[in-house]
Scaffold this active site. Structure first.
Site, PDB file in Angstrom:
ATOM      1  N   ASN A  10       0.883  -1.176   0.000  1.00 48.95           N
ATOM      2  CA  ASN A  10       0.000   0.000   0.000  1.00 48.95           C
ATOM      3  C   ASN A  10       0.915   1.219   0.000  1.00 48.95           C
ATOM      4  OD1 ASN A  10      -1.765   2.092   0.493  1.00 48.95           O
ATOM      5  ND2 ASN A  10      -2.720   1.175   2.291  1.00 48.95           N
ATOM      6  N   ARG A  89      -2.688  -2.084  -3.360  1.00 44.13           N
ATOM      7  CA  ARG A  89      -3.855  -1.222  -3.173  1.00 44.13           C
ATOM      8  C   ARG A  89      -3.748  -0.059  -4.162  1.00 44.13           C
ATOM      9  NH1 ARG A  89      -4.727   3.815   0.681  1.00 44.13           N
ATOM     10  NH2 ARG A  89      -6.943   4.131   0.361  1.00 44.13           N
ATOM     11  N   HIS A 178     -12.504   3.661   0.001  1.00 41.44           N
ATOM     12  CA  HIS A 178     -12.485   2.740   1.151  1.00 41.44           C
ATOM     13  C   HIS A 178     -13.252   1.457   0.845  1.00 41.44           C
ATOM     14  CE1 HIS A 178     -12.077   6.516   3.899  1.00 41.44           C
ATOM     15  NE2 HIS A 178     -10.875   6.029   3.623  1.00 41.44           N
ATOM     16  N   LEU A 207     -14.376   5.343   9.878  1.00 41.44           N
ATOM     17  CA  LEU A 207     -14.024   6.630  10.457  1.00 41.44           C
ATOM     18  C   LEU A 207     -12.557   6.645  10.859  1.00 41.44           C
ATOM     19  CD1 LEU A 207     -17.131   7.078  12.810  1.00 41.44           C
ATOM     20  CD2 LEU A 207     -16.906   7.685  10.387  1.00 41.44           C
ATOM     21  N   ASN A 209      -8.779   9.339   9.726  1.00 48.16           N
ATOM     22  CA  ASN A 209      -8.445  10.669   9.206  1.00 48.16           C
ATOM     23  C   ASN A 209      -9.245  10.938   7.947  1.00 48.16           C
ATOM     24  OD1 ASN A 209      -6.828  13.097   9.479  1.00 48.16           O
ATOM     25  ND2 ASN A 209      -5.815  12.441   7.603  1.00 48.16           N
ATOM     26  N   ARG A 239     -10.175  17.242   5.851  1.00 45.50           N
ATOM     27  CA  ARG A 239     -11.032  17.529   4.697  1.00 45.50           C
ATOM     28  C   ARG A 239     -12.363  18.107   5.168  1.00 45.50           C
ATOM     29  NH1 ARG A 239     -10.004  11.627   2.635  1.00 45.50           N
ATOM     30  NH2 ARG A 239      -7.872  11.803   1.822  1.00 45.50           N
ATOM     31  N   ILE A 331     -10.838   5.750  14.214  1.00 44.80           N
ATOM     32  CA  ILE A 331     -11.759   6.412  15.148  1.00 44.80           C
ATOM     33  C   ILE A 331     -12.941   5.503  15.467  1.00 44.80           C
ATOM     34  CG2 ILE A 331     -13.315   8.369  15.469  1.00 44.80           C
ATOM     35  CD1 ILE A 331     -11.452  10.005  13.651  1.00 44.80           C
ATOM     36  N   ASN A 334     -11.984   2.766  17.946  1.00 45.65           N
ATOM     37  CA  ASN A 334     -11.359   3.091  19.227  1.00 45.65           C
ATOM     38  C   ASN A 334     -12.046   4.175  20.049  1.00 45.65           C
ATOM     39  OD1 ASN A 334      -9.152   1.258  18.829  1.00 45.65           O
ATOM     40  ND2 ASN A 334      -8.341   2.687  17.325  1.00 45.65           N
ATOM     41  N   GLU A 384      -8.023  -4.418   5.449  1.00 49.27           N
ATOM     42  CA  GLU A 384      -7.934  -4.260   4.004  1.00 49.27           C
ATOM     43  C   GLU A 384      -6.832  -5.132   3.411  1.00 49.27           C
ATOM     44  OE1 GLU A 384      -8.857   0.192   2.959  1.00 49.27           O
ATOM     45  OE2 GLU A 384      -7.952   0.110   4.947  1.00 49.27           O
TER      46      GLU A 384
END
Length: 400
Positions: A10, A89, A178, A207, A209, A239, A331, A334, A384
């Site tokens: 990746n 990827r 994604h 969820l 960055n 973003r 996110i 966690n 992934e």
């Protein structure tokens, strides 16, 4: 020793993640990341046989040097003979690629052409492909595209309210990203439900960055929040997500921004970072809420969670039935605070969290976090790399 292992690569603009995975068992034989590439501080971290080592990279600190390090490491540990293929990827496959694809010169040319749709991603992905081809000239190289899973979206979900000729002539439409993550966690949800994937309908929230929400109806992506680029959708780390397009004209015409400055503003200076003026890291913002009672941090979190909840609720219009909600990504996996604030806005969908389970299931744990009377809500860590390894292996075995 197995000869089925797939090297998964990746490649990012200044990093290169890699894993050596046995695709049938899912065993991760080696995992690592080269970071700060193109700088004199470049290094590689490798996890192998229960130990972790960090090694500085020598000049010129680029992606090829990182791949050379991986090759040397595999040779030193007698792992090269395990390799069956390299899986890459690739971020943007446009409408041309809806399945994993063997990479040849024609495919590389197509990926390069699609760079106009993903200028920050496809060119560096190709760097990884070329470096791996140079290092492993006799191995099949396979591309697994982030956009592929979303190619099942109906036209009503991907056509913009622009002149149709822009789609016909230039491919301006919604693609989504994604995809491998949404595919993986929705399949895991089907297994937890004991249902065939083709009869499972869930909403998945990736969820991190970068953030995206996807509606999956009977095993197919039918809508997703990212669009032509990863800028569309919910608020993310840096973003902006969705906004009034008129803001762009206002910035240029009234505030004298250049197009380049607008692009930087929306992609790198907005989102959690822009609102909080503190950080794009959700953990930093949470700490400011809990420890300092910081009002701006609290507002940032409210906006972030509200926009995600609104997106999730809107996708009920896309589903034939609803089996549950999945949280994943850094996110999503966690932050019990983020999950709680999102689900608190979804009580009309009969989603309610068990506070103890929500607090407990973090840091790699997986499971149901909803109450018994609620619609299902899970935390499922994404993988992934496993998807890329499996799909790469399935493709090369099918081609033999």
């Amino acid at each position: 020793m197995s000869k089925n292992a797939v090297l998964v690569i990746n490649c990012g603009s200044s990093s290169l993640k890699f894993s050596l995975i046995e695709p049938i068992s899912g065993e991760v034989m080696v995992a690592g990341v080269a970071e700060r590439l193109l700088s004199k501080h470049a290094f590689v971290k490798v996890a192998f046989k229960g130990s972790k080592e960090t090694t500085p990279l020598i000049v010129p600190f680029d992606h090829q040097v990182a791949v050379n390090f991986i090759v040397e490491f595999l040779h030193e540990n007698n792992l090269v003979e395990c390799l069956s293929a390299v899986g890459h990827r690739l971020v943007h496959g446009g409408e041309e690629y809806s399945t994993p694809t063997l990479i040849d010169d024609v495919v590389k040319y197509s990926i390069e052409k699609l760079s106009k749709l993903a200028p920050l991603h496809n060119p560096v992905n190709l760097i990884g492909v070329n470096a791996a081809e140079h290092a492993f000239p006799d191995l099949p190289q396979v591309a697994v595209f982030d956009t592929a899973f979303h190619q099942s979206m109906p036209a009503k979900a991907y056509i913009y309210g622009l002149p149709y000729s822009l789609y016909e002539a230039h491919g301006i439409r919604r693609y989504g990203f994604h995809g491998t993550s949404h595919y993986f966690v929705s399949k895991q949800a089907a297994d937890l439900l004991g249902k065939p994937f083709t009869k499972t309908s869930v909403i998945t929230a990736h969820l991190g960055n970068g953030c995206s929400i996807t509606a999956i109806d009977n095993g197919k992506s039918v809508d997703t929040s990212m669009g032509l680029t990863p800028l569309e959708g919910v608020i993310m780390g840096t973003r902006s997500g969705d906004l009034d397009p008129g803001i762009i004209f206002h910035l240029i015409e009234q505030l004298n921004y250049t197009p380049e400055q607008v692009s930087s503003l929306l992609n790198k200076e907005s989102g959690l970072l822009g609102i909080s003026q503190m950080s794009n890291d959700c953990r930093t913002i949470e700490e400011a809420i809990i420890n300092d009672q910081d009002e701006r941090a609290n507002l940032t979190m409210d906006i972030f969670c509200y926009r995600i909840a609104k997106s999730i609720a809107s996708y009920m219009a896309s589903l034939s039935h609803f089996d549950g909600l999945v949280f994943t990504g850094g996110i999503g996996e966690n932050s019990d605070l983020v999950r709680s604030r999102i689900v608190n806005s979804l009580h009309l969908l009969n989603i309610h969290l068990d506070d103890n389970k929500n607090t407990d299931i973090r840091f790699g744990k997986s499971g149901l976090i909803s109450t018994e009377s609620s619609q299902h809500c899970w935390v499922i860590p994404t993988n992934e790399e496993q998807v890329i390894a499996e799909q790469t292996y399935q493709l090369i075995v099918g081609d033999k």
